[in-house]
Design a protein around this motif. Structure first.
Motif, mmCIF file in Angstrom:
data_model
loop_
_atom_site.group_PDB
_atom_site.id
_atom_site.type_symbol
_atom_site.label_atom_id
_atom_site.label_comp_id
_atom_site.label_asym_id
_atom_site.label_seq_id
_atom_site.Cartn_x
_atom_site.Cartn_y
_atom_site.Cartn_z
ATOM 1 N N VAL A 158 0.840 -1.200 0.000
ATOM 2 C CA VAL A 158 0.000 0.000 0.000
ATOM 3 C C VAL A 158 0.879 1.255 0.000
ATOM 4 O O VAL A 158 1.873 1.331 0.714
ATOM 5 C CB VAL A 158 -0.932 0.010 1.231
ATOM 6 N N LEU A 159 0.494 2.216 -0.809
ATOM 7 C CA LEU A 159 1.160 3.505 -0.880
ATOM 8 C C LEU A 159 0.189 4.571 -0.392
ATOM 9 O O LEU A 159 -0.912 4.717 -0.925
ATOM 10 C CB LEU A 159 1.578 3.824 -2.324
ATOM 11 N N MET A 160 0.596 5.303 0.624
ATOM 12 C CA MET A 160 -0.183 6.443 1.126
ATOM 13 C C MET A 160 0.290 7.677 0.372
ATOM 14 O O MET A 160 1.490 7.928 0.298
ATOM 15 C CB MET A 160 0.064 6.604 2.626
ATOM 16 N N ALA B 288 4.822 10.352 7.785
ATOM 17 C CA ALA B 288 5.426 9.670 8.933
ATOM 18 C C ALA B 288 4.470 8.634 9.520
ATOM 19 O O ALA B 288 4.888 7.538 9.896
ATOM 20 C CB ALA B 288 5.847 10.682 9.999
ATOM 21 N N GLY B 289 3.184 8.969 9.578
ATOM 22 C CA GLY B 289 2.207 8.028 10.116
ATOM 23 C C GLY B 289 2.125 6.752 9.298
ATOM 24 O O GLY B 289 2.116 5.648 9.837
ATOM 25 N N ALA B 290 2.077 6.900 7.980
ATOM 26 C CA ALA B 290 2.001 5.732 7.095
ATOM 27 C C ALA B 290 3.265 4.891 7.208
ATOM 28 O O ALA B 290 3.206 3.665 7.345
ATOM 29 C CB ALA B 290 1.794 6.183 5.654
ATOM 30 N N LEU C 87 3.699 1.231 5.675
ATOM 31 C CA LEU C 87 3.282 1.572 4.318
ATOM 32 C C LEU C 87 4.368 2.416 3.651
ATOM 33 O O LEU C 87 5.143 3.083 4.329
ATOM 34 C CB LEU C 87 1.995 2.397 4.334
ATOM 35 N N ARG C 88 4.387 2.392 2.339
ATOM 36 C CA ARG C 88 5.203 3.349 1.603
ATOM 37 C C ARG C 88 4.398 4.645 1.560
ATOM 38 O O ARG C 88 3.180 4.632 1.721
ATOM 39 C CB ARG C 88 5.513 2.843 0.204
ATOM 40 N N ALA C 89 5.096 5.761 1.312
ATOM 41 C CA ALA C 89 4.394 7.038 1.329
ATOM 42 C C ALA C 89 4.990 7.995 0.309
ATOM 43 O O ALA C 89 6.207 8.091 0.172
ATOM 44 C CB ALA C 89 4.462 7.659 2.718
ATOM 45 N N ALA C 90 4.110 8.688 -0.394
ATOM 46 C CA ALA C 90 4.509 9.720 -1.344
ATOM 47 C C ALA C 90 3.861 11.027 -0.918
ATOM 48 O O ALA C 90 2.671 11.072 -0.613
ATOM 49 C CB ALA C 90 4.068 9.353 -2.759
#
Length: 156
Positions: A97-99, A109-111, A116-119
């Motif tokens: 999952v990407l946030m 930071a939360g993701a 999770l990965r985050a963009a």
């Protein structure tokens, strides 16, 4: 029933925007002193209103936490429980999952703290100082959500 009532079991804070008055905050404070639990939908520091950064819910939560020597139960981002619930709903493991978000702390930071990965998009609440945040480092920074599909294709 309001926070000022003796039977109040919880003070649940959402964003009241202009509805946050000293009197309302003081009534919540008094309810907490009588033993009510403090619950916050989130603790975001800022939000964007009418094209400008503005105070969000977090400073009001922090004021009540400080005044009452308590800690709020946060049920939204960046709470790990929030992301766990989202993953359960999606029926996907965190690594798939990407946030995508604009808030370096609540979204990115939360993701990442939840696996999770985050963009981060450089729109909304994004600020130039996000690029040098001491602990949150997104997997990608995108000028716009429009750039997400090409970035994802390049990752394949």
């Amino acid at each position: 029933m309001g926070a000022q009532d003796e039977g109040c079991e919880a003070v649940v804070l959402g964003d009241l925007y202009l509805g946050f008055t000293w009197q309302r905050l003081n009534d919540l404070f008094r309810g907490l002193l009588r033993g009510a639990e403090l619950v916050a939908l989130h603790k975001n520091r800022v939000c964007r209103r009418a094209g400008e950064l503005s105070l969000d819910l977090g400073p009001f939560v922090a004021a009540l936490e400080y005044a009452c020597a308590t800690e709020a139960s946060v049920v939204g981002k960046p709470s790990p429980a929030f992301f766990a619930l989202a993953l359960e709903s999606l029926q996907l493991p965190a690594g798939e999952v990407l946030m995508v978000g604009d808030d370096i702390e609540a979204d990115i930071a939360g993701a990442q703290a939840s696996g999770l990965r985050a963009a981060q998009v450089r729109t909304g609440k994004f600020r130039a100082q996000d690029e040098s945040h001491p602990t949150a480092h997104p997997d990608a920074r995108l000028d716009s959500i429009v750039d997400l599909a090409p970035w994802l294709e390049a990752q394949s």
